[in-house]
Design a protein around this motif. Sequence first.
Motif, PDB file in Angstrom:
ATOM      1  N   VAL A  11       0.851  -1.183   0.000  1.00  0.00           N
ATOM      2  CA  VAL A  11       0.000   0.000   0.000  1.00  0.00           C
ATOM      3  C   VAL A  11       0.890   1.238   0.000  1.00  0.00           C
ATOM      4  N   GLY A  12       0.827   2.005  -1.081  1.00  0.00           N
ATOM      5  CA  GLY A  12       1.623   3.228  -1.197  1.00  0.00           C
ATOM      6  C   GLY A  12       1.146   4.312  -0.252  1.00  0.00           C
ATOM      7  N   THR A  13       1.996   5.283   0.001  1.00  0.00           N
ATOM      8  CA  THR A  13       1.709   6.347   0.968  1.00  0.00           C
ATOM      9  C   THR A  13       0.520   7.219   0.581  1.00  0.00           C
ATOM     10  N   ASP A  14       0.138   7.222  -0.681  1.00  0.00           N
ATOM     11  CA  ASP A  14      -1.026   8.009  -1.102  1.00  0.00           C
ATOM     12  C   ASP A  14      -2.336   7.450  -0.566  1.00  0.00           C
ATOM     13  N   TYR A  15      -2.321   6.224  -0.103  1.00  0.00           N
ATOM     14  CA  TYR A  15      -3.559   5.548   0.281  1.00  0.00           C
ATOM     15  C   TYR A  15      -3.796   5.451   1.792  1.00  0.00           C
ATOM     16  N   PHE A  16      -2.853   5.866   2.624  1.00  0.00           N
ATOM     17  CA  PHE A  16      -3.072   5.657   4.053  1.00  0.00           C
ATOM     18  C   PHE A  16      -2.657   6.850   4.891  1.00  0.00           C
ATOM     19  N   THR A  17      -3.246   6.895   6.074  1.00  0.00           N
ATOM     20  CA  THR A  17      -2.860   7.857   7.106  1.00  0.00           C
ATOM     21  C   THR A  17      -2.728   7.096   8.418  1.00  0.00           C
ATOM     22  N   LEU A  18      -2.051   7.711   9.347  1.00  0.00           N
ATOM     23  CA  LEU A  18      -1.873   7.134  10.676  1.00  0.00           C
ATOM     24  C   LEU A  18      -2.726   7.913  11.654  1.00  0.00           C
ATOM     25  N   GLU A  19      -3.561   7.214  12.381  1.00  0.00           N
ATOM     26  CA  GLU A  19      -4.338   7.832  13.464  1.00  0.00           C
ATOM     27  C   GLU A  19      -3.707   7.438  14.781  1.00  0.00           C
ATOM     28  N   THR A  20      -3.569   8.421  15.640  1.00  0.00           N
ATOM     29  CA  THR A  20      -2.996   8.190  16.954  1.00  0.00           C
ATOM     30  C   THR A  20      -4.031   8.577  18.003  1.00  0.00           C
ATOM     31  N   HIS A  21      -4.304   7.667  18.908  1.00  0.00           N
ATOM     32  CA  HIS A  21      -5.272   7.914  19.985  1.00  0.00           C
ATOM     33  C   HIS A  21      -4.589   7.656  21.320  1.00  0.00           C
ATOM     34  N   ARG A  22      -4.799   8.564  22.257  1.00  0.00           N
ATOM     35  CA  ARG A  22      -4.309   8.345  23.625  1.00  0.00           C
ATOM     36  C   ARG A  22      -5.417   7.694  24.439  1.00  0.00           C
TER      37      ARG A  22
END
Length: 160
Positions: A86-97
Amino acid sequence: MRKSLLTTAISTVLLGSLAFSVQASTEPQVMYSADDILDADVFFTDGSGEEIGEVEDILFDDDMRISALVIESGSVLGLGGREIVVGTDYFTLETHREGDGDTEHRIMLNASAEEVESFPTYDRDWWEQTKENARDAWQTTKEGAQSAWQTTREAVDADK
Protein backbone atom coordinates in the motif's frame (compact mmCIF):
# COMPACT_ATOMS: atom_id res chain seq x y z
CA MET A 1 18.66 -6.99 15.26
CA ARG A 2 16.34 -6.32 12.27
CA LYS A 3 13.60 -4.98 14.52
CA SER A 4 16.09 -2.74 16.36
CA LEU A 5 17.40 -1.29 13.08
CA LEU A 6 13.88 -0.85 11.80
CA THR A 7 12.83 0.91 15.01
CA THR A 8 15.77 3.30 14.74
CA ALA A 9 15.16 3.91 11.05
CA ILE A 10 11.46 4.62 11.36
CA SER A 11 11.95 6.84 14.39
CA THR A 12 14.49 8.89 12.42
CA VAL A 13 12.30 9.06 9.34
CA LEU A 14 9.17 10.03 11.19
CA LEU A 15 10.98 12.73 13.12
CA GLY A 16 12.46 14.28 9.98
CA SER A 17 9.65 14.08 7.47
CA LEU A 18 6.41 12.61 8.64
CA ALA A 19 4.97 10.48 5.84
CA PHE A 20 1.77 9.87 7.76
CA SER A 21 -0.98 12.32 8.58
CA VAL A 22 -1.51 12.19 12.30
CA GLN A 23 -5.13 12.60 13.31
CA ALA A 24 -7.39 12.30 16.32
CA SER A 25 -4.89 13.73 18.77
CA THR A 26 -4.78 17.28 20.06
CA GLU A 27 -0.97 17.31 20.12
CA PRO A 28 1.47 15.61 17.78
CA GLN A 29 3.26 12.69 19.31
CA VAL A 30 6.58 13.99 17.86
CA MET A 31 8.35 10.61 17.88
CA TYR A 32 7.02 7.28 16.62
CA SER A 33 8.19 3.74 17.25
CA ALA A 34 8.22 1.04 14.60
CA ASP A 35 7.14 -1.38 17.33
CA ASP A 36 3.95 0.64 17.75
CA ILE A 37 3.23 0.88 14.04
CA LEU A 38 4.13 -2.69 13.14
CA ASP A 39 1.09 -4.84 13.84
CA ALA A 40 -1.16 -1.74 13.96
CA ASP A 41 -4.67 -2.53 12.79
CA VAL A 42 -5.70 -1.24 9.37
CA PHE A 43 -9.24 0.01 8.67
CA PHE A 44 -11.16 1.46 5.74
CA THR A 45 -11.74 5.23 6.06
CA ASP A 46 -15.17 4.96 4.46
CA GLY A 47 -16.84 4.90 7.88
CA SER A 48 -17.68 1.20 7.73
CA GLY A 49 -15.25 0.45 10.55
CA GLU A 50 -14.23 -2.67 8.64
CA GLU A 51 -10.78 -3.93 9.57
CA ILE A 52 -8.60 -4.98 6.64
CA GLY A 53 -5.65 -6.46 8.49
CA GLU A 54 -2.49 -5.25 10.18
CA VAL A 55 0.84 -3.68 9.31
CA GLU A 56 3.36 -6.40 8.56
CA ASP A 57 6.28 -4.30 7.30
CA ILE A 58 7.33 -0.74 6.47
CA LEU A 59 9.17 -0.14 3.18
CA PHE A 60 11.71 2.70 2.78
CA ASP A 61 13.37 4.24 -0.24
CA ASP A 62 17.09 5.11 -0.50
CA ASP A 63 16.48 8.42 1.29
CA MET A 64 14.91 6.52 4.23
CA ARG A 65 11.45 7.93 3.46
CA ILE A 66 8.52 5.62 3.88
CA SER A 67 7.38 4.54 0.42
CA ALA A 68 4.80 1.89 1.35
CA LEU A 69 3.37 -0.36 4.01
CA VAL A 70 2.93 -4.09 3.71
CA ILE A 71 -0.49 -4.99 5.05
CA GLU A 72 -1.27 -8.56 5.99
CA SER A 73 -4.91 -8.91 5.15
CA GLY A 74 -7.19 -11.50 6.62
CA SER A 75 -9.83 -13.20 4.59
CA VAL A 76 -11.62 -9.84 4.23
CA LEU A 77 -12.86 -9.15 0.71
CA GLY A 78 -11.84 -12.63 -0.37
CA LEU A 79 -8.16 -11.69 -0.24
CA GLY A 80 -7.36 -14.92 1.59
CA GLY A 81 -4.67 -13.62 3.89
CA ARG A 82 -2.25 -12.22 1.34
CA GLU A 83 0.26 -9.46 2.02
CA ILE A 84 -0.44 -6.35 -0.04
CA VAL A 85 1.70 -3.31 -0.80
CA VAL A 86 0.00 0.00 0.00
CA GLY A 87 1.62 3.23 -1.20
CA THR A 88 1.71 6.35 0.97
CA ASP A 89 -1.03 8.01 -1.10
CA TYR A 90 -3.56 5.55 0.28
CA PHE A 91 -3.07 5.66 4.05
CA THR A 92 -2.86 7.86 7.11
CA LEU A 93 -1.87 7.13 10.68
CA GLU A 94 -4.34 7.83 13.46
CA THR A 95 -3.00 8.19 16.95
CA HIS A 96 -5.27 7.91 19.98
CA ARG A 97 -4.31 8.34 23.63
CA GLU A 98 -6.00 5.89 25.90
CA GLY A 99 -7.21 6.81 29.39
CA ASP A 100 -4.31 4.89 30.92
CA GLY A 101 -1.78 7.01 28.99
CA ASP A 102 -0.98 4.38 26.36
CA THR A 103 -1.02 5.38 22.72
CA GLU A 104 -2.84 3.35 20.09
CA HIS A 105 -1.96 3.65 16.41
CA ARG A 106 -4.31 2.70 13.59
CA ILE A 107 -3.72 2.89 9.87
CA MET A 108 -6.66 4.28 7.93
CA LEU A 109 -6.84 3.14 4.32
CA ASN A 110 -8.45 5.53 1.85
CA ALA A 111 -9.26 3.06 -0.92
CA SER A 112 -12.25 1.15 -2.15
CA ALA A 113 -12.56 -2.62 -1.84
CA GLU A 114 -11.88 -2.88 -5.59
CA GLU A 115 -8.69 -0.84 -5.25
CA VAL A 116 -7.50 -3.01 -2.37
CA GLU A 117 -8.08 -6.11 -4.47
CA SER A 118 -5.88 -4.61 -7.20
CA PHE A 119 -2.97 -3.70 -4.88
CA PRO A 120 0.13 -5.77 -5.64
CA THR A 121 0.95 -8.82 -3.58
CA TYR A 122 4.13 -8.45 -1.56
CA ASP A 123 6.35 -11.31 -2.66
CA ARG A 124 9.80 -11.93 -4.10
CA ASP A 125 8.65 -11.22 -7.68
CA TRP A 126 7.20 -7.85 -6.64
CA TRP A 127 10.39 -7.00 -4.70
CA GLU A 128 12.71 -7.85 -7.59
CA GLN A 129 10.55 -5.99 -10.14
CA THR A 130 10.37 -2.90 -7.93
CA LYS A 131 14.15 -2.85 -7.46
CA GLU A 132 14.65 -3.22 -11.22
CA ASN A 133 12.18 -0.39 -11.94
CA ALA A 134 14.00 1.86 -9.46
CA ARG A 135 17.38 1.05 -11.08
CA ASP A 136 15.96 1.78 -14.55
CA ALA A 137 14.45 5.08 -13.36
CA TRP A 138 17.77 6.10 -11.81
CA GLN A 139 19.69 5.21 -14.97
CA THR A 140 17.27 7.21 -17.14
CA THR A 141 17.48 10.20 -14.79
CA LYS A 142 21.27 9.96 -14.65
CA GLU A 143 21.57 9.80 -18.46
CA GLY A 144 19.15 12.71 -18.87
CA ALA A 145 21.12 14.83 -16.42
CA GLN A 146 24.40 14.02 -18.16
CA SER A 147 22.87 14.84 -21.54
CA ALA A 148 21.55 18.19 -20.29
CA TRP A 149 24.94 18.99 -18.77
CA GLN A 150 26.74 18.09 -22.02
CA THR A 151 24.33 20.18 -24.11
CA THR A 152 24.79 23.18 -21.81
CA ARG A 153 28.56 22.77 -21.84
CA GLU A 154 28.64 22.55 -25.66
CA ALA A 155 26.48 25.69 -25.94
CA VAL A 156 28.78 27.62 -23.60
CA ASP A 157 31.88 26.41 -25.47
CA ALA A 158 30.33 27.48 -28.81
CA ASP A 159 29.79 31.04 -27.48
CA LYS A 160 33.50 31.47 -26.65
